[in-house]
Design an enzyme around this catalytic site. Structure first.
Site, PDB file in Angstrom:
ATOM      1  N   LEU A 296      55.443  63.177  17.296  1.00  0.00           N
ATOM      2  CA  LEU A 296      54.478  62.447  16.489  1.00  0.00           C
ATOM      3  C   LEU A 296      54.929  62.562  15.040  1.00  0.00           C
ATOM      4  O   LEU A 296      55.446  63.601  14.622  1.00  0.00           O
ATOM      5  CB  LEU A 296      53.075  63.040  16.633  1.00  0.00           C
ATOM      6  N   ASP A 297      54.721  61.484  14.254  1.00  0.00           N
ATOM      7  CA  ASP A 297      55.020  61.560  12.828  1.00  0.00           C
ATOM      8  C   ASP A 297      54.252  62.716  12.210  1.00  0.00           C
ATOM      9  O   ASP A 297      53.173  63.096  12.684  1.00  0.00           O
ATOM     10  CB  ASP A 297      54.606  60.265  12.120  1.00  0.00           C
ATOM     11  N   MET A 298      54.784  63.255  11.121  1.00  0.00           N
ATOM     12  CA  MET A 298      54.143  64.385  10.466  1.00  0.00           C
ATOM     13  C   MET A 298      52.680  64.085  10.125  1.00  0.00           C
ATOM     14  O   MET A 298      51.801  64.933  10.287  1.00  0.00           O
ATOM     15  CB  MET A 298      54.899  64.768   9.191  1.00  0.00           C
TER      16      MET A 298
END
Length: 459
Positions: A296-298
């Site tokens: 998942l993106d940060m």
């Protein structure tokens, strides 16, 4: 040199050589095909003669064998003759192509030399009053920030000295020019920000009136140098915050965790926390043990499945590759989404994506070079929002069919998608207290039991 290359490509002799080669290839193909068809017909006639006669004389048998052998030999001679003709014709064309390639190579070398000289003359001041040219600025920046493997690649490519070439157009943006003017004239900048005005381009995603950070490829290395001594960063400073993860399921093969917004999935260059580092410490795993199956993106929060051994990792990765894993995200978008005329409440977005070469990790829509990216969406309706900037938002369910970088963020923000960025998406839209994108549902097959298991975590 451009004129010389164009003249060669457009010359009558080159055109005639190409035409001769094309015709010869077609002729050879036709003649060989006709000879092969004649052999087929002749064989069929010989077979019919053998079937019609109870007894075939020795003379007839020898005659038919000679006919077969002669036709095979003729086909071989025909192929050999045309091979020689084609080799000569190809050599004639290749002579022109080789000359064109040599000119192009020389042109590129001269162009690179000129560009290198221009960059060496393009100098900038920083807040300390120090002056440096673009080549030195970029080389020193990447010596400090790049992994050793990247530097080794450039070292091998460039020879004795590592020189990371700035992208064309570096230094021509408004921020470095304004800073340079300030430093030359003895001014000390107090604050600077860049915003987009007007309609966005077809590929990039920009929102009218919204602020954006400096691009990573051109401006960040340069502004990092220019702002030296001002105790600020080229972009917003990364603040390391201690966060924890919520483990909702754990067994000997895998774990399902809830990643908070602002935490990395895997370790990056900074010292920020990551899901992988926390779990390795928890389980006492070495770096060689595969853990992370997907990311998942940060800035995105939500459910992640993590492997605890090689077998589980391989099995789960195969499920993702075969699109056997079901995922559902919840995104909160600006309430103006409901004002968009003609937008169905449910549908599919298909916009191919690829990385922006000069501003990674930003993605752009490219219908020629981009990779297929497909998302199903469903507009759920309005929802109240306790955010310092917004009172309400529109809740949208997003189900990615493919898993491209920033796919959901781009598909929401792009004018050919929902044309409404996710709240808090600083890359493609508007600021908020956080990025309101959450992976709320995850379904997959357990690698050991073979049973489908489901997890849901509301935002």
């Amino acid at each position: 040199m451009n004129h010389e290359i164009a003249a060669l490509k457009q010359s009558d002799d080159y055109g005639k050589a190409m035409e001769k080669l094309t015709k010869l290839k077609a002729e050879a193909q036709q003649v060989v095909a006709e000879a092969q068809q004649a052999m087929v017909v002749a064989k069929r006639l010989r077979d019919e003669r053998r079937r019609e006669k109870a007894i075939v004389s020795d003379n007839e048998q020898r005659e038919m064998i000679r006919e077969s052998q002669y036709m095979k030999a003729e086909l071989h001679r025909t192929k050999k003759r045309y091979a020689a003709l084609l080799e000569a014709a190809e050599a004639e064309v290749e002579a022109y192509n080789r000359r064109i390639a040599e000119l192009k190579s020389t042109r590129k070398r001269k162009s690179d030399q000129l560009q290198r000289w221009l960059f060496s003359q393009f100098t900038f001041l920083n807040a300390h009053g120090e002056r440096s040219d673009l080549l030195s600025i970029f080389r020193n920046y990447y010596l400090l920030h790049s992994p050793k493997s990247v530097l080794a690649t450039h070292y091998a490519a460039m020879g004795e000295q590592i020189t990371l070439f700035p992208p064309s157009g570096t230094g021509e943006c408004c921020e470095p020019k304004l800073l340079q003017y300030a430093f030359v004239n003895g001014m000390r900048p107090v604050e600077m920000a860049m915003f987009w005005w007007g309609e966005p381009p077809k590929t990039e995603i920009r929102q009218h009136g919204q602020f954006y950070p400096a691009c990573n490829g051109k401006c960040k290395p340069l502004l990092t140098w220019m702002l030296k001594g001002m105790n600020v960063a080229a972009n917003a400073l990364e603040v390391e915050a201690k966060q924890s993860i919520d483990i909702v399921y754990e067994d000997r093969d895998l774990a399902v965790i809830v990643k908070p917004s602002g935490m990395l999935t895997v370790p990056g260059r900074s010292k920020q926390q990551s899901v992988e580092a926390i779990l390795r410490q928890r389980w006492g795993y070495e770096e060689t043990t595969p853990i992370i199956v997907h990311r998942l993106d940060m800035a995105t929060s939500g459910l992640l499945v993590v492997a605890r051994n090689k077998e589980a990792h391989k099995h789960l990765q195969a499920q993702f590759k075969a699109k056997m894993v079901r995922k559902r995200y919840i995104a909160l978008l600006d309430a103006t989404l409901l004002n968009r005329v003609g937008l169905p409440s449910e549908g599919t977005i298909s916009l191919p994506l690829c990385a922006d070469a000069v501003d990674r990790p930003r993605q752009i829509v490219d219908k020629n070079k981009g990779k297929t990216a497909i998302t199903h969406y469903k507009i759920v309706g309005k929802t109240p929002l306790q955010d310092s900037r917004y009172n309400e938002a529109v809740k949208v369910e997003l189900c990615p069919i493919t898993g491209r970088t920033h796919q959901l963020r781009v598909h929401c923000a792009h004018s050919e998608g929902l044309s409404c960025p996710i709240l808090g998406d600083t890359l493609y839209g508007k600021r908020a207290d956080r990025l309101y994108l959450h992976a709320e549902y995850l379904e997959f097959t357990h690698p050991t039991t073979g049973k489908r298991i489901r997890f849901e975590k509301k935002i």
